[in-house]
Enzyme design. Structure first.
Site, mmCIF file in Angstrom:
data_model
loop_
_atom_site.group_PDB
_atom_site.id
_atom_site.type_symbol
_atom_site.label_atom_id
_atom_site.label_comp_id
_atom_site.label_asym_id
_atom_site.label_seq_id
_atom_site.Cartn_x
_atom_site.Cartn_y
_atom_site.Cartn_z
ATOM 1 N N HIS A 143 0.831 -1.214 0.000
ATOM 2 C CA HIS A 143 0.000 0.000 0.000
ATOM 3 C C HIS A 143 0.859 1.256 0.000
ATOM 4 O O HIS A 143 0.502 2.251 -0.641
ATOM 5 C CB HIS A 143 -0.930 0.001 1.216
ATOM 6 N N ASP A 144 1.970 1.234 0.708
ATOM 7 C CA ASP A 144 2.855 2.399 0.714
ATOM 8 C C ASP A 144 3.473 2.615 -0.657
ATOM 9 O O ASP A 144 3.436 3.722 -1.201
ATOM 10 C CB ASP A 144 3.953 2.224 1.760
ATOM 11 N N GLY A 193 5.028 5.779 -4.697
ATOM 12 C CA GLY A 193 6.326 5.173 -4.426
ATOM 13 C C GLY A 193 6.556 4.831 -2.969
ATOM 14 O O GLY A 193 5.770 5.171 -2.074
ATOM 15 N N ASP A 196 7.761 5.538 0.110
ATOM 16 C CA ASP A 196 8.215 6.764 0.783
ATOM 17 C C ASP A 196 7.673 6.917 2.197
ATOM 18 O O ASP A 196 7.765 7.989 2.798
ATOM 19 C CB ASP A 196 7.823 7.994 -0.038
ATOM 20 N N HIS A 227 -0.966 -13.353 -1.477
ATOM 21 C CA HIS A 227 -2.216 -13.643 -0.756
ATOM 22 C C HIS A 227 -2.238 -15.055 -0.201
ATOM 23 O O HIS A 227 -3.220 -15.454 0.418
ATOM 24 C CB HIS A 227 -3.420 -13.442 -1.686
ATOM 25 N N SER A 228 -1.171 -15.817 -0.438
ATOM 26 C CA SER A 228 -1.123 -17.175 0.101
ATOM 27 C C SER A 228 -0.862 -17.209 1.598
ATOM 28 O O SER A 228 -0.942 -18.266 2.225
ATOM 29 C CB SER A 228 -0.030 -17.992 -0.622
#
Length: 368
Positions: free
Chosen positions: A107-108, A113, A115, A236-237
């Protein structure tokens, strides 16, 4: 000493020396990766197996982005050992640590980018601005306190040197390793953003119920290829998933009042037991006990993807072929491609040089 014991002792000594030499050579080549621009040797959890990472395109090449291998070797040489020790210790206490850090890192990086903008409780010192972490796709993220704790240790050891963005990148790699994933090189030298990006997070994070066209578009815009996308979704595993992300799929798919017809019937019953229609507090365990590996792709082939976005990989011809390729392999192809994709992800649009800042506290910029 009996002859057979002598022979056994000699063989053990020779094997130990060969293993030691191989590991030393791997470390030396990785250490000077950004100088010689050679493929990086990536030791996996099996110390006798070494994977070559393909050279990334110039868009993602660390040297052209201002990133370097072992950037802190002079100013804070203990940075990796502090992070590694912390993650190993916390992993035994927090089983979901690896999945939480991987999701937080994604998500970051996906928004403007890698950051550390996802951490901010203010934007340019203005706490009234809408924050990236409060955008709906990011509201269930976890792992902030882990990075804050490591940041505190590093501030004691090397004040004002190591960025929160680099801590998250390195900690995520350690978490992936502990979950059974591959080792991959993390190049450092990132700086922390002054801004939080609420609107971008609302619009640009791939949705759990997004269709394949939308998912591919968002990744392609950032330079990822189909192989990168499929392998990254293989993350997602591991981990837990909130039932809120799939309840509509189980009970009211696309407003029909019926479940998603693409879900295998036996799997639908299994999911409904874990996620009752009315209860919104349950956590669904995703592939519990299987860990990081190609079983995720095998389940997609059998119509047992948990998220719509997962199962949609079987709709597109190219991504479906990649899913089948990973499902039929012993995990080596997936691990190699996941490692390459994580290098690309970690090198997305970093702030370097005089850009941004190095925060003292990950949740607060210097302007606040």
């Amino acid at each position: 000493m009996e002859p057979w014991k002598t022979i056994k002792w000699i063989k053990r000594k020779i094997c130990n020396k060969i293993t030691f030499i191989i590991l030393v050579v791997a470390i030396i080549i990785a250490r000077f990766y950004d100088t010689f621009h050679q493929p990086t040797l990536v030791p996996r959890k099996d110390p006798y197996t070494i994977i070559f990472l393909d050279s990334a395109s110039s868009r993602f090449h660390p040297s052209s982005l201002g990133l370097h291998y072992d950037y802190y070797r002079e100013k804070c040489p203990q940075v990796q050992s502090i992070i590694r020790t912390s993650i190993i210790r916390l992993h035994s206490q927090l089983p979901q640590l690896s999945a939480n850090l991987l999701r937080l890192f994604f998500h970051d990086c996906f928004i403007k980018g890698c950051d550390a903008s996802i951490f901010l409780d203010d934007s340019h010192g203005n706490s009234s601005n809408r924050l990236e972490k409060h955008a709906k796709p990011s509201q269930t993220l976890k792992g902030y306190k882990i990075i804050d704790s490591i940041k505190g240790q590093l501030e004691n050891a090397c004040p004002g040197v190591v960025s929160c963005a680099d801590i998250l990148a390195l900690a995520t790699r350690e978490g992936v390793l502990l979950a059974g994933g591959p080792f991959y090189p993390v190049f450092t030298g990132r700086r922390d953003s002054l801004d939080s990006h609420f609107a971008d997070a609302m619009a640009e994070i791939p949705r759990p119920n997004g269709n394949i066209s939308e998912t591919l578009r968002l990744f392609h815009q950032r330079g990822f290829e189909d192989r990168d996308i499929v392998s990254l979704l293989g993350g997602h595993s591991i981990g837990h998933m909130s039932c809120e992300f799939i309840r509509d799929r189980l009970y009211n798919f696309s407003g029909t009042g019926q479940p998603d017809p693409s879900i295998a019937s036996d799997f639908l019953d299994e999911l409904k037991q874990s996620c009752p229609e009315e209860n919104t507090s349950d956590l669904l365990t995703v592939f519990s006990g299987l860990g990081f590996g190609p079983h995720y792709f095998d389940r997609l082939v059998r119509g047992k993807g948990v998220l719509v976005a997962d199962q949609q990989l079987m709709i597109d011809t190219k991504t479906a072929a990649l899913v089948r390729e990973y499902a039929s392999d012993n995990g080596t192809k997936f691990q190699i491609d996941f490692a390459n994709a994580m290098v690309k992800l970690s090198n997305l649009s970093p702030l370097t040089g005089s850009q941004g800042e190095v925060r003292v506290k990950c949740w607060s910029s210097a302007d606040s």
